[in-house]
Write a protein that holds these residues in place. Structure first.
Motif, PDB file in Angstrom:
ATOM      1  N   THR A   9      -3.446  -1.337   6.031  1.00 41.17           N
ATOM      2  CA  THR A   9      -2.740  -0.408   6.904  1.00 41.17           C
ATOM      3  C   THR A   9      -3.526   0.234   7.737  1.00 41.17           C
ATOM      4  OG1 THR A   9      -1.108   0.251   4.900  1.00 41.17           O
ATOM      5  CG2 THR A   9      -1.727   1.830   6.655  1.00 41.17           C
TER       6      THR A   9
ATOM      7  N   PRO B 123      -4.032   3.549   9.481  1.00 38.88           N
ATOM      8  CA  PRO B 123      -3.354   4.927   9.209  1.00 38.88           C
ATOM      9  C   PRO B 123      -3.193   5.473  10.381  1.00 38.88           C
ATOM     10  CG  PRO B 123      -5.551   4.559   8.330  1.00 38.88           C
ATOM     11  CD  PRO B 123      -5.223   3.299   8.762  1.00 38.88           C
TER      12      PRO B 123
ATOM     13  N   GLN C 232      -1.471   5.255  -0.084  1.00 39.34           N
ATOM     14  CA  GLN C 232      -1.364   3.725   0.155  1.00 39.34           C
ATOM     15  C   GLN C 232      -2.043   3.083  -1.130  1.00 39.34           C
ATOM     16  OE1 GLN C 232      -0.640   1.900   3.134  1.00 39.34           O
ATOM     17  NE2 GLN C 232       0.223   4.010   3.541  1.00 39.34           N
TER      18      GLN C 232
ATOM     19  N   ILE D 278      -1.533  -1.474  -1.320  1.00 37.10           N
ATOM     20  CA  ILE D 278      -2.031  -1.871   0.008  1.00 37.10           C
ATOM     21  C   ILE D 278      -3.268  -2.631  -0.551  1.00 37.10           C
ATOM     22  CG2 ILE D 278      -3.367   0.080   1.092  1.00 37.10           C
ATOM     23  CD1 ILE D 278      -0.501  -1.981   2.658  1.00 37.10           C
TER      24      ILE D 278
ATOM     25  N   LEU E 277      -7.775  -0.769   4.400  1.00 36.44           N
ATOM     26  CA  LEU E 277      -7.556   0.350   5.082  1.00 36.44           C
ATOM     27  C   LEU E 277      -8.316   0.190   6.437  1.00 36.44           C
ATOM     28  CD1 LEU E 277      -7.437   3.233   2.502  1.00 36.44           C
ATOM     29  CD2 LEU E 277      -5.287   2.704   3.844  1.00 36.44           C
TER      30      LEU E 277
ATOM     31  N   THR F 123      -3.286   3.238  16.097  1.00 35.29           N
ATOM     32  CA  THR F 123      -2.330   3.895  15.414  1.00 35.29           C
ATOM     33  C   THR F 123      -3.198   5.342  14.996  1.00 35.29           C
ATOM     34  OG1 THR F 123      -1.482   1.858  14.517  1.00 35.29           O
ATOM     35  CG2 THR F 123      -0.622   3.911  13.307  1.00 35.29           C
TER      36      THR F 123
ATOM     37  N   ASP G 165       3.627  -6.381  12.978  1.00 36.42           N
ATOM     38  CA  ASP G 165       4.287  -6.506  11.632  1.00 36.42           C
ATOM     39  C   ASP G 165       5.295  -7.636  11.825  1.00 36.42           C
ATOM     40  OD1 ASP G 165       3.585  -4.452   9.707  1.00 36.42           O
ATOM     41  OD2 ASP G 165       3.922  -3.222  11.280  1.00 36.42           O
TER      42      ASP G 165
ATOM     43  N   SER H 243      -1.430  -3.644   9.424  1.00 31.84           N
ATOM     44  CA  SER H 243      -0.051  -3.152   9.727  1.00 31.84           C
ATOM     45  C   SER H 243       0.350  -1.637  10.056  1.00 31.84           C
ATOM     46  CB  SER H 243       0.728  -3.087   8.484  1.00 31.84           C
ATOM     47  OG  SER H 243       2.084  -2.697   8.381  1.00 31.84           O
TER      48      SER H 243
ATOM     49  N   SER I 290       3.329  -0.359   7.362  1.00 28.62           N
ATOM     50  CA  SER I 290       2.774  -0.013   5.969  1.00 28.62           C
ATOM     51  C   SER I 290       2.323   1.399   5.825  1.00 28.62           C
ATOM     52  CB  SER I 290       1.735  -1.146   5.399  1.00 28.62           C
ATOM     53  OG  SER I 290       0.619  -0.760   6.429  1.00 28.62           O
ATOM     54  N   ASN I 291       2.127   2.309   6.791  1.00 27.78           N
ATOM     55  CA  ASN I 291       2.088   3.496   6.602  1.00 27.78           C
ATOM     56  C   ASN I 291       3.128   4.414   6.048  1.00 27.78           C
ATOM     57  OD1 ASN I 291      -0.336   5.190   8.396  1.00 27.78           O
ATOM     58  ND2 ASN I 291       0.548   3.167   9.609  1.00 27.78           N
TER      59      ASN I 291
ATOM     60  N   PRO J 235       4.299   1.073   2.456  1.00 23.90           N
ATOM     61  CA  PRO J 235       3.207  -0.032   1.902  1.00 23.90           C
ATOM     62  C   PRO J 235       3.517  -0.744   0.929  1.00 23.90           C
ATOM     63  CG  PRO J 235       2.994   2.355   1.028  1.00 23.90           C
ATOM     64  CD  PRO J 235       4.073   2.219   2.076  1.00 23.90           C
TER      65      PRO J 235
ATOM     66  N   SER K 170       3.110  -4.824   1.420  1.00 26.69           N
ATOM     67  CA  SER K 170       2.138  -5.577   0.566  1.00 26.69           C
ATOM     68  C   SER K 170       2.893  -6.807  -0.189  1.00 26.69           C
ATOM     69  CB  SER K 170       1.333  -4.706  -0.234  1.00 26.69           C
ATOM     70  OG  SER K 170       2.133  -3.943  -1.220  1.00 26.69           O
TER      71      SER K 170
END
Length: 297
Positions: A7, A9, A30, A35, A38, A44, A187, A203, A206-207, A210, A214
């Motif tokens: 992710t 984030p 997460q 996940i 990170l 993002t 994604d 990703s 996935s925020n 997740p 995953s």
């Protein structure tokens, strides 16, 4: 070295400052949803709007909360080689397990300039580096041939691929071999990229989803493309709505709707509103089964 669903984030803000408490909650959210890693301080995470001290605070908080459970790859690139080296050393001191290095933006270096830029960073850190190839934001493409040259440097271990070109992915795979990690930066491109021998995704979605992201990557990496395709198509409306405006505007609004953080942003980014916010809410309602909430963890 790096594979799976990572992710990238959002960076939560409150009253103009970094919201450390929200970061802590988001990291736990997460990890509890499976996940694999990170990547703080990416695009993002609104990293262009963060100060050096805020970058350090975000990275240190994520590293502390991850506590070795998953790798933390810090975004520490710059269009200035000296600044990229400085920020990467800072990320190393903060405890990051790797560094994401974006291609220098705006100044549009040549392929030789790109090679020397990344090589200089690699020489000044022990962290494994992942190149970030995203011409839509940087106005320059790292060629597959340049990536292959860089892959010969021991601590340059992979690339985040956001050219949207499967020809590029194929060429990188052909030239760099099995050990060099190719990670999707978009994604919706994760499925075809893994089908070509890629290793996962960094990703945005996935925020807020997740577990689903995953699970999709786990299935694809295990060769279960039937299950991977099923999840890809379930997630596709969410993938698309999260880019209804410039990233990270929609995903931060989505995270706010789930109660993960506020939708506060820093100029020149502004929160999602109007019809686009209504559309995001509708898609989130339709994909609600894919979106765990912090209370469910």
């Amino acid at each position: 070295m790096f594979s799976g669903a990572f992710t990238v984030p959002v960076t939560p803000f409150r009253n103009g400052g970094v919201d450390v408490e929200a970061i802590e909650g988001m990291v736990e959210f997460q990890l509890q949803n499976g996940i694999h890693g990170l990547v703080p301080c990416g695009t993002t995470g609104e990293t262009p709007a963060l100060s050096e001290s805020e970058d350090r605070l975000v990275i240190e908080t994520v590293v502390r909360m991850a506590d070795g459970r998953v790798p933390v790859i810090a975004g520490s690139g710059s269009n200035s080689t000296d600044m990229a080296i400085k920020y990467t050393k800072m990320a190393e001191e903060a405890g990051a397990d790797g560094s994401l290095q974006v291609a220098p933006y705006y100044n549009k270096p040549t392929q030789e300039g790109l090679y020397r830029h990344f090589a200089a960073i690699a020489e000044n850190t022990d962290l494994p580096l992942i190149l970030y190839n995203i011409p839509g934001r940087t106005a320059v493409t790292i060629s597959a041939e340049t990536i292959a040259r860089l892959a010969e440097i021991p601590n340059i271990v992979g690339v985040k691929e956001s050219t949207l070109s499967m020809n590029m992915v194929s060429d990188i795979k052909r030239l760099c071999g099995e050990e060099f990690a190719i990670l999707s930066g978009d994604d919706p491109m994760t499925l075809p990229l893994i089908a070509l021998g890629g290793h996962g995704v960094l990703s945005v979605a996935s925020n807020v989803a997740p577990a689903a992201v995953s699970d999709m990557v786990n299935a694809l990496l295990a060769g279960d493309f039937e299950r991977g395709r099923e999840l890809h198509y379930e997630l596709l409306p969410l993938f698309r709505v999260l880019f209804i405006e410039t990233n990270p505007i929609p995903v931060k609004s989505a995270a706010s709707i789930l109660g993960l953080c506020s939708d506060e942003m820093r100029l020149p980014m502004i929160p999602l509103g109007g019809e686009n916010l209504d559309h995001l809410r509708r898609v989130m309602e339709e994909t609600n089964h894919l979106l765990p909430t912090p209370e469910e963890v």
